[in-house]
Design a protein around this motif. Structure first.
Motif, short mmCIF file in Angstrom:
data_model
loop_
_atom_site.label_atom_id
_atom_site.label_comp_id
_atom_site.label_asym_id
_atom_site.label_seq_id
_atom_site.Cartn_x
_atom_site.Cartn_y
_atom_site.Cartn_z
N ILE A 1 62.84 -3.13 45.29
CA ILE A 1 63.36 -3.98 44.22
C ILE A 1 63.25 -3.26 42.89
N ASP A 2 64.41 -3.02 42.23
CA ASP A 2 64.38 -2.24 40.99
C ASP A 2 64.02 -3.13 39.80
N SER A 3 63.99 -2.51 38.61
CA SER A 3 63.54 -3.21 37.39
C SER A 3 64.45 -4.36 37.00
N GLU A 4 65.72 -4.33 37.43
CA GLU A 4 66.67 -5.41 37.12
C GLU A 4 66.68 -6.50 38.18
N GLU B 1 53.85 -0.65 46.47
CA GLU B 1 54.69 0.56 46.48
C GLU B 1 56.01 0.29 47.22
N HIS C 1 67.31 -3.33 47.17
CA HIS C 1 67.99 -2.21 47.83
C HIS C 1 67.68 -2.27 49.33
N THR D 1 57.39 -2.59 47.57
CA THR D 1 58.14 -3.54 46.75
C THR D 1 58.87 -2.83 45.63
N ALA D 2 58.17 -1.88 44.95
CA ALA D 2 58.77 -1.13 43.85
C ALA D 2 59.93 -0.27 44.33
N GLU D 3 59.84 0.21 45.56
CA GLU D 3 60.89 1.05 46.11
C GLU D 3 62.13 0.22 46.47
N TRP E 1 67.37 -6.07 41.46
CA TRP E 1 68.25 -5.82 42.61
C TRP E 1 67.44 -5.37 43.82
#
Length: 392
Positions: free
Chosen positions: A15-18, A9, A22, A11-13, A20
């Protein structure tokens, strides 16, 4: 990096799908440079949807003051509050008896005058210890809410936050607790503030929440009960109930418990030369176009009593308040109306001269508040009106 270990969770927050990453930092771009100004998770989102970076406000508050060592701004009950660790050494050097009121008047009010409405500080909390920080000196903002709950701290480091209800359970090991002085003084303080646990180590302002008027009451009580005169200047150096008891004992005096007679105190002579009204009406007349055409002051004086004496309490917003109030009063009332003002705002021969001839009574609230109360009583006893701006 691939992500946070075993934390999908997080990690998903981050690092985005492309792909990048944050960082959560806030940046300010001036066209050439990107400046890191804070953390996104530290932003305060008010109930009206406004986003506030607390570090910006903290930097503004710290400008031009040496009364504060550290400040942290947070939200409490839907409004902004400043948690302040004062420079107690500077307060003592300046002979300031009440840290909270001095900081509110001289620092927070000055900030609030120019700050947007949603960025105004509506309350302050004074703490005895440094604010909670990491080993690198970064403020631990997530601990501020807990710090507010336990704002009355006795000993311990900022990391050892003690809730107020636990503070009340603490037992003193001081021998002072059995002395006549402590029993009498703690009993009297209990009449000023209900349901408060008092031990010799209690800090008079931070732990017991005593304000300037409370201090006047205590000084008067000590004079009446022990026959010991104590100036507000001396009181500014006394931090705890224990130190106060020791001061009283050292100065001697006979113990006699009796009530404070404020009527008798207000009948005592007071050194006050009433200012003249020489320039009150001329100044009001000169400023009338400013308030009529530029500021467009609206006034409703239908409920204004013509009888005297009256105390007018003003909501202090800016340095124009007293002049605006003068515009609202009929001339016959204005001539018999006197304004209380702090002397530091009238330094210099010209300002002082205008005050002495403009119905302004200069006071020093850090030096002798009891004398100020007697001055106010004298004005009213002479059938004159009094204007007080509590915030100023």
């Amino acid at each position: 990096m691939k992500g946070y270990y075993n934390k999908p969770e997080a990690t998903a927050e981050a690092i985005d799908s492309e792909g990048w990453f944050h960082t959560g930092d806030l940046g300010q771009f001036d066209g050439d440079h990107l400046k890191i100004i804070g953390r996104k998770k530290e932003m305060i989102v008010l109930s009206n949807g406004k986003n506030i970076n607390p570090s910006d406000i903290e930097a503004e508050i710290m400008k031009g003051t040496n009364l504060i060592q550290e400040v942290a701004v947070t939200e409490d009950e839907k409004h902004l509050i400043a948690i302040i660790y004062p420079d107690f050494k500077v307060l003592e050097e300046k002979k300031i008896a009440n840290a909270k009121e001095a900081i509110k008047w001289e620092v927070i009010d000055k900030y609030n005058v120019t700050a947007p409405k949603y960025k105004k500080i509506l309350d302050i909390v004074i703490v005895k210890e440094e604010l909670p920080k990491t080993k690198l000196g970064k403020l631990r903002r997530f601990m501020l809410k807990d710090l507010l709950k336990g704002s009355n701290l006795i000993k311990g480091t900022p990391d050892e936050i003690v809730p107020e209800k636990e503070v009340e359970k603490r037992v003193s090991t001081s021998k002072e607790i059995n002395t006549q002085e402590f029993k009498a003084i703690s009993k009297f303080i209990g009449t000023l503030h209900d349901e408060i646990e008092i031990i010799p180590e209690s800090h008079l302002e931070i732990d017991l929440g005593l304000d300037s008027l409370d201090i006047v009451e205590i000084i008067t009580f000590i004079q009446n009960t022990f026959g010991v005169d104590i100036s507000e200047e001396d009181f500014s150096r006394i931090k705890t109930v224990e130190a106060l008891c020791q001061y009283v004992r050292e100065k001697g005096g006979n113990f006699e418990e009796k009530e404070i007679n404020w009527k008798k105190i207000f009948e005592e002579p007071v050194d006050l030369k009433m200012p003249s009204s020489k320039y009150v009406i001329p100044i009001t007349t000169i400023l009338k176009p400013l308030f009529t055409w530029y500021i467009k002051l609206e006034k409703n004086i239908n409920k204004l009593e013509k009888t005297s004496p009256v105390i007018y309490i003003g909501n202090h917003q800016s340095m124009l308040d007293a002049f605006a109030f003068g515009q609202a009063l009929p001339k016959d009332i204005l001539k018999n109306t006197y304004f209380l003002a702090i002397n530091i705002h009238f330094e210099g021969k010209i300002k002082k001269y205008l005050a002495e001839n403009g119905n302004v009574i200069l006071i020093d609230v850090n030096k002798n508040l009891k004398e100020t109360l007697k001055i106010a009583a004298k004005v009213l006893k002479e059938g004159k009106n009094l204007v007080i701006f509590p915030e100023g």
